[in-house]
Design a protein around this motif. Sequence first.
Motif, PDB file in Angstrom:
ATOM      1  N   PRO A  41       0.814  -1.226   0.000  1.00 34.71           N
ATOM      2  CA  PRO A  41       0.000   0.000   0.000  1.00 34.71           C
ATOM      3  C   PRO A  41       0.846   1.274   0.000  1.00 34.71           C
ATOM      4  O   PRO A  41       0.456   2.287  -0.580  1.00 34.71           O
ATOM      5  CB  PRO A  41      -0.831  -0.092   1.278  1.00 34.71           C
ATOM      6  N   ARG A  42       2.003   1.222   0.645  1.00 33.80           N
ATOM      7  CA  ARG A  42       2.866   2.408   0.656  1.00 33.80           C
ATOM      8  C   ARG A  42       3.380   2.717  -0.741  1.00 33.80           C
ATOM      9  O   ARG A  42       3.437   3.868  -1.160  1.00 33.80           O
ATOM     10  CB  ARG A  42       4.028   2.214   1.623  1.00 33.80           C
ATOM     11  N   LEU A  43       3.738   1.675  -1.488  1.00 36.57           N
ATOM     12  CA  LEU A  43       4.220   1.868  -2.850  1.00 36.57           C
ATOM     13  C   LEU A  43       3.100   2.364  -3.756  1.00 36.57           C
ATOM     14  O   LEU A  43       3.311   3.265  -4.575  1.00 36.57           O
ATOM     15  CB  LEU A  43       4.806   0.565  -3.401  1.00 36.57           C
ATOM     16  N   LYS A  44       1.894   1.813  -3.584  1.00 37.09           N
ATOM     17  CA  LYS A  44       0.747   2.300  -4.361  1.00 37.09           C
ATOM     18  C   LYS A  44       0.500   3.786  -4.090  1.00 37.09           C
ATOM     19  O   LYS A  44       0.240   4.565  -4.995  1.00 37.09           O
ATOM     20  CB  LYS A  44      -0.519   1.524  -4.000  1.00 37.09           C
ATOM     21  N   ASN A  45       0.578   4.158  -2.822  1.00 39.03           N
ATOM     22  CA  ASN A  45       0.343   5.543  -2.429  1.00 39.03           C
ATOM     23  C   ASN A  45       1.391   6.471  -3.044  1.00 39.03           C
ATOM     24  O   ASN A  45       1.057   7.529  -3.577  1.00 39.03           O
ATOM     25  CB  ASN A  45       0.348   5.655  -0.904  1.00 39.03           C
ATOM     26  N   VAL A  46       2.645   6.059  -2.992  1.00 39.77           N
ATOM     27  CA  VAL A  46       3.724   6.878  -3.563  1.00 39.77           C
ATOM     28  C   VAL A  46       3.554   6.998  -5.072  1.00 39.77           C
ATOM     29  O   VAL A  46       3.708   8.086  -5.642  1.00 39.77           O
ATOM     30  CB  VAL A  46       5.101   6.285  -3.213  1.00 39.77           C
ATOM     31  N   LEU A  47       3.220   5.896  -5.740  1.00 33.41           N
ATOM     32  CA  LEU A  47       3.013   5.940  -7.187  1.00 33.41           C
ATOM     33  C   LEU A  47       1.843   6.855  -7.546  1.00 33.41           C
ATOM     34  O   LEU A  47       1.939   7.655  -8.480  1.00 33.41           O
ATOM     35  CB  LEU A  47       2.778   4.534  -7.738  1.00 33.41           C
ATOM     36  N   ILE A  78      -9.972  27.450  -1.410  1.00 31.83           N
ATOM     37  CA  ILE A  78     -10.356  26.040  -1.540  1.00 31.83           C
ATOM     38  C   ILE A  78      -9.178  25.142  -1.184  1.00 31.83           C
ATOM     39  O   ILE A  78      -9.345  24.111  -0.521  1.00 31.83           O
ATOM     40  CB  ILE A  78     -10.887  25.757  -2.958  1.00 31.83           C
ATOM     41  N   LEU A  79      -7.980  25.539  -1.589  1.00 35.86           N
ATOM     42  CA  LEU A  79      -6.794  24.769  -1.233  1.00 35.86           C
ATOM     43  C   LEU A  79      -6.589  24.746   0.275  1.00 35.86           C
ATOM     44  O   LEU A  79      -6.221  23.713   0.840  1.00 35.86           O
ATOM     45  CB  LEU A  79      -5.564  25.356  -1.931  1.00 35.86           C
ATOM     46  N   SER A  80      -6.829  25.860   0.946  1.00 33.49           N
ATOM     47  CA  SER A  80      -6.644  25.886   2.401  1.00 33.49           C
ATOM     48  C   SER A  80      -7.726  25.082   3.126  1.00 33.49           C
ATOM     49  O   SER A  80      -7.513  24.614   4.232  1.00 33.49           O
ATOM     50  CB  SER A  80      -6.619  27.320   2.918  1.00 33.49           C
ATOM     51  N   LEU A  81      -8.889  24.925   2.502  1.00 33.46           N
ATOM     52  CA  LEU A  81      -9.971  24.150   3.110  1.00 33.46           C
ATOM     53  C   LEU A  81      -9.836  22.645   2.881  1.00 33.46           C
ATOM     54  O   LEU A  81     -10.552  21.861   3.500  1.00 33.46           O
ATOM     55  CB  LEU A  81     -11.324  24.610   2.556  1.00 33.46           C
ATOM     56  N   ASP A  82      -8.932  22.232   2.023  1.00 31.00           N
ATOM     57  CA  ASP A  82      -8.807  20.830   1.645  1.00 31.00           C
ATOM     58  C   ASP A  82      -7.924  20.074   2.633  1.00 31.00           C
ATOM     59  O   ASP A  82      -6.727  19.970   2.450  1.00 31.00           O
ATOM     60  CB  ASP A  82      -8.245  20.717   0.227  1.00 31.00           C
ATOM     61  N   TYR A  83      -8.516  19.587   3.697  1.00 26.00           N
ATOM     62  CA  TYR A  83      -7.755  18.792   4.637  1.00 26.00           C
ATOM     63  C   TYR A  83      -7.838  17.306   4.329  1.00 26.00           C
ATOM     64  O   TYR A  83      -7.049  16.511   4.829  1.00 26.00           O
ATOM     65  CB  TYR A  83      -8.206  19.062   6.084  1.00 26.00           C
ATOM     66  N   ILE A  84      -8.765  16.918   3.471  1.00 25.64           N
ATOM     67  CA  ILE A  84      -8.917  15.506   3.124  1.00 25.64           C
ATOM     68  C   ILE A  84      -7.670  14.982   2.412  1.00 25.64           C
ATOM     69  O   ILE A  84      -7.291  13.831   2.613  1.00 25.64           O
ATOM     70  CB  ILE A  84     -10.176  15.304   2.259  1.00 25.64           C
ATOM     71  N   SER A  85      -7.028  15.805   1.592  1.00 28.25           N
ATOM     72  CA  SER A  85      -5.817  15.338   0.907  1.00 28.25           C
ATOM     73  C   SER A  85      -4.713  15.027   1.906  1.00 28.25           C
ATOM     74  O   SER A  85      -3.954  14.069   1.730  1.00 28.25           O
ATOM     75  CB  SER A  85      -5.340  16.368  -0.117  1.00 28.25           C
ATOM     76  N   ILE A  86      -4.602  15.813   2.980  1.00 25.88           N
ATOM     77  CA  ILE A  86      -3.601  15.537   4.005  1.00 25.88           C
ATOM     78  C   ILE A  86      -3.929  14.224   4.708  1.00 25.88           C
ATOM     79  O   ILE A  86      -3.051  13.383   4.919  1.00 25.88           O
ATOM     80  CB  ILE A  86      -3.535  16.696   5.024  1.00 25.88           C
ATOM     81  N   VAL A  87      -5.201  14.025   5.041  1.00 28.61           N
ATOM     82  CA  VAL A  87      -5.619  12.788   5.708  1.00 28.61           C
ATOM     83  C   VAL A  87      -5.343  11.590   4.806  1.00 28.61           C
ATOM     84  O   VAL A  87      -4.825  10.564   5.258  1.00 28.61           O
ATOM     85  CB  VAL A  87      -7.115  12.854   6.083  1.00 28.61           C
ATOM     86  N   ASN A  88      -5.673  11.704   3.525  1.00 27.34           N
ATOM     87  CA  ASN A  88      -5.429  10.590   2.596  1.00 27.34           C
ATOM     88  C   ASN A  88      -3.941  10.311   2.421  1.00 27.34           C
ATOM     89  O   ASN A  88      -3.552   9.164   2.224  1.00 27.34           O
ATOM     90  CB  ASN A  88      -6.080  10.866   1.253  1.00 27.34           C
ATOM     91  N   ASN A  89      -3.113  11.335   2.461  1.00 24.36           N
ATOM     92  CA  ASN A  89      -1.668  11.125   2.312  1.00 24.36           C
ATOM     93  C   ASN A  89      -1.092  10.330   3.484  1.00 24.36           C
ATOM     94  O   ASN A  89      -0.309   9.422   3.280  1.00 24.36           O
ATOM     95  CB  ASN A  89      -0.928  12.453   2.156  1.00 24.36           C
ATOM     96  N   TYR A  90      -1.461  10.656   4.711  1.00 23.37           N
ATOM     97  CA  TYR A  90      -0.864   9.928   5.828  1.00 23.37           C
ATOM     98  C   TYR A  90      -1.569   8.621   6.131  1.00 23.37           C
ATOM     99  O   TYR A  90      -1.021   7.785   6.817  1.00 23.37           O
ATOM    100  CB  TYR A  90      -0.713  10.791   7.078  1.00 23.37           C
ATOM    101  N   SER A  91      -2.774   8.435   5.629  1.00 23.04           N
ATOM    102  CA  SER A  91      -3.438   7.148   5.843  1.00 23.04           C
ATOM    103  C   SER A  91      -3.238   6.205   4.663  1.00 23.04           C
ATOM    104  O   SER A  91      -3.867   5.165   4.601  1.00 23.04           O
ATOM    105  CB  SER A  91      -4.928   7.352   6.117  1.00 23.04           C
ATOM    106  N   LEU A  92      -2.364   6.606   3.729  1.00 26.60           N
ATOM    107  CA  LEU A  92      -1.994   5.797   2.557  1.00 26.60           C
ATOM    108  C   LEU A  92      -3.199   5.496   1.672  1.00 26.60           C
ATOM    109  O   LEU A  92      -3.372   4.389   1.172  1.00 26.60           O
ATOM    110  CB  LEU A  92      -1.295   4.493   2.970  1.00 26.60           C
ATOM    111  N   ARG A  93      -4.077   6.484   1.494  1.00 20.72           N
ATOM    112  CA  ARG A  93      -5.245   6.315   0.644  1.00 20.72           C
ATOM    113  C   ARG A  93      -5.333   7.424  -0.401  1.00 20.72           C
ATOM    114  O   ARG A  93      -6.410   7.906  -0.722  1.00 20.72           O
ATOM    115  CB  ARG A  93      -6.524   6.319   1.488  1.00 20.72           C
ATOM    116  N   SER A  94      -4.207   7.854  -0.943  1.00 13.23           N
ATOM    117  CA  SER A  94      -4.218   8.914  -1.951  1.00 13.23           C
ATOM    118  C   SER A  94      -4.804   8.395  -3.229  1.00 13.23           C
ATOM    119  O   SER A  94      -4.239   7.524  -3.887  1.00 13.23           O
ATOM    120  CB  SER A  94      -2.797   9.414  -2.198  1.00 13.23           C
ATOM    121  N   LYS A  95      -5.974   8.888  -3.596  1.00 17.58           N
ATOM    122  CA  LYS A  95      -6.647   8.471  -4.826  1.00 17.58           C
ATOM    123  C   LYS A  95      -7.429   9.627  -5.354  1.00 17.58           C
ATOM    124  O   LYS A  95      -7.889  10.458  -4.659  1.00 17.58           O
ATOM    125  CB  LYS A  95      -7.569   7.292  -4.579  1.00 17.58           C
TER     126      LYS A  95
END
Length: 144
Positions: free
Chosen positions: A6-12, A127-144
């Motif tokens: 999952p870490r490799l998928k997230n990085v890719l 909108i960029l400052s309101l986007d906390y979901i991207s930070i959550v997805n990055n550390y929970s290895l769910r970047s999609k």
Amino acid sequence: MKSLDPRLKNVLWMGIEKGISFIGVFVITATMARYIGPHYYGVISYSVSMFSLLYVFSAMGADPIIIKKGSVNIAAGKLRSLFLTLVRTLIYLFLSFLFYIYLYFFNHINEPTTFILVGAVFISQLILSLDYISIVNNYSLRSK
């Protein structure tokens, strides 16, 4: 066959996302500069640089800390991310208000089109400052 880590998928995924974003920005910027003219392109460039700087000031460099703490405890990381988003947005709104006052009093906004372009850049950075979901997805290895 064993699936990817999952870490490799997230990085890719994050790398592909940044690559597509880079190419898209290049194409859109070149096309926009050609069609709107040098004056309005300069207004947009100035606005983007200033509001990006205000966004960086409002973030206070806390994203790596949130990612580090959130990767250990995802539930607590979500709360920290939400709190940071609220604080970041309030600081960004305050700094942006001061910037608008500066632009108005020093006669940088002297026509409606310039006001609209600066406002559009302001909204995009908001909108960029309101986007906390991207930070959550990055550390929970769910970047999609």
